[in-house]
Design an enzyme around this catalytic site. Structure first.
Site, mmCIF file in Angstrom:
data_model
loop_
_atom_site.group_PDB
_atom_site.id
_atom_site.type_symbol
_atom_site.label_atom_id
_atom_site.label_comp_id
_atom_site.label_asym_id
_atom_site.label_seq_id
_atom_site.Cartn_x
_atom_site.Cartn_y
_atom_site.Cartn_z
ATOM 1 N N SER A 138 0.856 -1.193 0.000
ATOM 2 C CA SER A 138 0.000 0.000 0.000
ATOM 3 C C SER A 138 0.886 1.235 0.000
ATOM 4 O O SER A 138 2.037 1.178 0.462
ATOM 5 C CB SER A 138 -0.867 0.003 1.271
ATOM 6 O OG SER A 138 -1.491 1.252 1.452
ATOM 7 N N TYR A 151 -2.164 -1.201 10.354
ATOM 8 C CA TYR A 151 -2.244 -1.476 8.914
ATOM 9 C C TYR A 151 -0.991 -0.936 8.208
ATOM 10 O O TYR A 151 -0.332 -1.658 7.445
ATOM 11 C CB TYR A 151 -3.510 -0.844 8.336
ATOM 12 C CG TYR A 151 -3.635 -1.053 6.850
ATOM 13 C CD1 TYR A 151 -3.920 -2.317 6.338
ATOM 14 C CD2 TYR A 151 -3.449 -0.008 5.945
ATOM 15 C CE1 TYR A 151 -4.026 -2.537 4.968
ATOM 16 C CE2 TYR A 151 -3.564 -0.213 4.586
ATOM 17 C CZ TYR A 151 -3.847 -1.476 4.094
ATOM 18 O OH TYR A 151 -3.941 -1.683 2.738
HETATM 19 N N1 NAP Z 1 -8.751 -0.736 -1.307
HETATM 20 C C1 NAP Z 1 -7.770 0.080 -0.962
HETATM 21 O O1 NAP Z 1 -7.958 1.304 -0.801
HETATM 22 C C2 NAP Z 1 -6.372 -0.488 -0.809
HETATM 23 C C3 NAP Z 1 -5.284 0.401 -0.827
HETATM 24 C C4 NAP Z 1 -4.005 -0.100 -0.685
HETATM 25 C C5 NAP Z 1 -3.794 -1.453 -0.535
HETATM 26 N N2 NAP Z 1 -4.854 -2.307 -0.508
HETATM 27 C C6 NAP Z 1 -4.592 -3.749 -0.323
HETATM 28 O O2 NAP Z 1 -5.118 -4.454 -1.414
HETATM 29 C C7 NAP Z 1 -5.362 -5.808 -1.025
HETATM 30 C C8 NAP Z 1 -6.735 -6.215 -1.519
HETATM 31 O O3 NAP Z 1 -7.714 -5.449 -0.862
HETATM 32 P P1 NAP Z 1 -9.035 -4.921 -1.552
HETATM 33 O O4 NAP Z 1 -8.987 -3.448 -1.548
HETATM 34 O O5 NAP Z 1 -9.296 -5.611 -2.828
HETATM 35 O O6 NAP Z 1 -10.090 -5.331 -0.404
HETATM 36 P P2 NAP Z 1 -11.289 -6.377 -0.364
HETATM 37 O O7 NAP Z 1 -12.236 -6.112 -1.494
HETATM 38 O O8 NAP Z 1 -11.801 -6.310 1.032
HETATM 39 O O9 NAP Z 1 -10.582 -7.781 -0.621
HETATM 40 C C9 NAP Z 1 -9.854 -8.454 0.374
HETATM 41 C C10 NAP Z 1 -9.700 -9.914 -0.019
HETATM 42 O O10 NAP Z 1 -8.955 -10.579 1.004
HETATM 43 C C11 NAP Z 1 -9.644 -11.780 1.352
HETATM 44 N N3 NAP Z 1 -9.403 -12.133 2.750
HETATM 45 C C12 NAP Z 1 -9.622 -11.371 3.849
HETATM 46 N N4 NAP Z 1 -9.354 -12.074 4.962
HETATM 47 C C13 NAP Z 1 -8.957 -13.314 4.546
HETATM 48 C C14 NAP Z 1 -8.577 -14.501 5.225
HETATM 49 N N5 NAP Z 1 -8.528 -14.566 6.570
HETATM 50 N N6 NAP Z 1 -8.248 -15.597 4.493
HETATM 51 C C15 NAP Z 1 -8.309 -15.543 3.135
HETATM 52 N N7 NAP Z 1 -8.656 -14.459 2.437
HETATM 53 C C16 NAP Z 1 -8.992 -13.362 3.143
HETATM 54 C C17 NAP Z 1 -11.120 -11.463 1.119
HETATM 55 O O11 NAP Z 1 -11.836 -12.677 0.851
HETATM 56 P P3 NAP Z 1 -12.826 -13.453 1.858
HETATM 57 O O12 NAP Z 1 -13.501 -12.426 2.708
HETATM 58 O O13 NAP Z 1 -13.740 -14.184 0.925
HETATM 59 O O14 NAP Z 1 -11.930 -14.388 2.612
HETATM 60 C C18 NAP Z 1 -11.041 -10.619 -0.155
HETATM 61 O O15 NAP Z 1 -11.010 -11.450 -1.283
HETATM 62 C C19 NAP Z 1 -5.205 -5.844 0.496
HETATM 63 O O16 NAP Z 1 -3.941 -6.402 0.816
HETATM 64 C C20 NAP Z 1 -5.249 -4.371 0.884
HETATM 65 O O17 NAP Z 1 -4.541 -4.125 2.072
HETATM 66 C C21 NAP Z 1 -6.147 -1.861 -0.650
#
Ligand code: NAP
Length: 260
Positions: A138, A151
């Site tokens: 991130s 985080y």
């Molecule tokens: N969105 C932002 O603004 C942003 C910015 C910077 C970085 N990121 C990073 O991008 C990555 C993806 O996030 P996203 O934004 O796409 O969020 P998201 O839509 O909430 O997706 C998160 C994913 O992680 C999975 N997950 C969560 N807990 C888990 C567990 N215990 N075991 C297995 N899978 C798990 C969830 O699937 P299930 O719930 O089905 O398990 C979901 O598929 C993350 O690492 C996040 O920190 C996001």
């Protein structure tokens, strides 16, 4: 449609957001992909749309879930070319008031699961002399983030680990990249208790899951060390690099108190 150098892939956190979008982009490019997350129904919805896709339902907050993914990643008979450590979540709020178990779960997923799966991937790929490892970090990794402290600390770990692995594996045929997105509209806001960001930050501050996923896949294919999607966030990262640490930290603290 981009063509990728990967012949097979595994994406964690593929049931929503950035991971689901990476899965779809890999599917459209004809790369058979293993989809990992807890919500098997969501994974199956995506897998049914593409040839050669499979589903591995696993809770990466548990040793058993991590072991199952490590086994798939280390399988020499059915090698996986691209491993994407994307699953992750955050916890917004004042550190002293947050639930310690939830923070522990966040470290378990963002740090421990990612480390163990990276280790299995690096071992298998180095032995083959080829492979691609993409760790989703991130822009929060470049700066302490009061109000999102754990985080940002977990993501600082991810960026640091990934940069080190990129250098360790230089010349082995293994590509290692950290993807560092800024604000991206996904389920992340709901799960990290940051839905108010949607009203706080203007439209231009938001990147799409599609463009973030595309930048990450393109970056690891090209063996970039760090990928920051979007001109705004590229600029912010450069600015934070040249801003005195104490000043940047104070600004970050002020921004957090304004949001409260
Ligand atoms: N969105 C932002 O603004 C942003 C910015 C910077 C970085 N990121 C990073 O991008 C990555 C993806 O996030 P996203 O934004 O796409 O969020 P998201 O839509 O909430 O997706 C998160 C994913 O992680 C999975 N997950 C969560 N807990 C888990 C567990 N215990 N075991 C297995 N899978 C798990 C969830 O699937 P299930 O719930 O089905 O398990 C979901 O598929 C993350 O690492 C996040 O920190 C996001």
């Amino acid at each position: 449609m981009p063509s990728f150098p990967f012949t097979t892939a595994l994406v964690t956190g593929a049931s929503s957001g950035i991971g689901a979008e990476m899965a779809r982009q890999l599917g459209r490019a004809g790369v058979p992909t293993v989809l990992v997350a807890r919500r098997g129904d969501k994974l199956r919805e995506i897998a049914e749309q593409f040839d050669g896709f499979s589903v591995l339902e696993a809770d990466l907050g548990t040793a058993a879930g991590q072991d199952a993914v490590m086994e798939a990643v280390g399988n020499t008979e059915d090698p996986i070319d691209l491993v994407v450590n994307n699953a992750g979540f955050g916890t917004s709020g004042q550190f002293a008031e947050l639930d310690a178990d939830r923070l522990g779960d966040e470290v378990e997923l963002n740090v421990k699961a990612l480390t163990r799966i990276s280790n299995a991937a690096a071992r298998a790929m180095a032995a083959r002399g080829s492979g691609y490892l993409l760790n989703v970090s991130s822009v929060a990794s470049f700066q302490a983030a009061p109000g999102l402290a754990v985080y940002a600390a977990t993501k600082a770990y991810v960026t640091s680990l990934t940069e080190a692995l990129h250098e360790e594996l230089r010349g082995t045929g293994v590509h290692v990249t950290a993807l560092c997105p800024g604000l991206t509209k996904t389920e992340f806001q709901e799960h990290s208790n940051t839905t108010e960001y949607e009203a706080t930050f203007p439209d231009f501050a938001w990147t799409s899951a599609e463009s973030v996923a595309a930048a990450g896949l393109d970056g690891v294919a090209k063996n970039k060390t760090i990928v920051v999607p979007g001109a705004l966030y590229k600029g912010l990262v450069v600015t934070s690099d040249i801003t005195p640490r104490a000043f940047a930290r104070r600004l970050s603290g002020l921004a957090s108190s304004i949001r409260r």
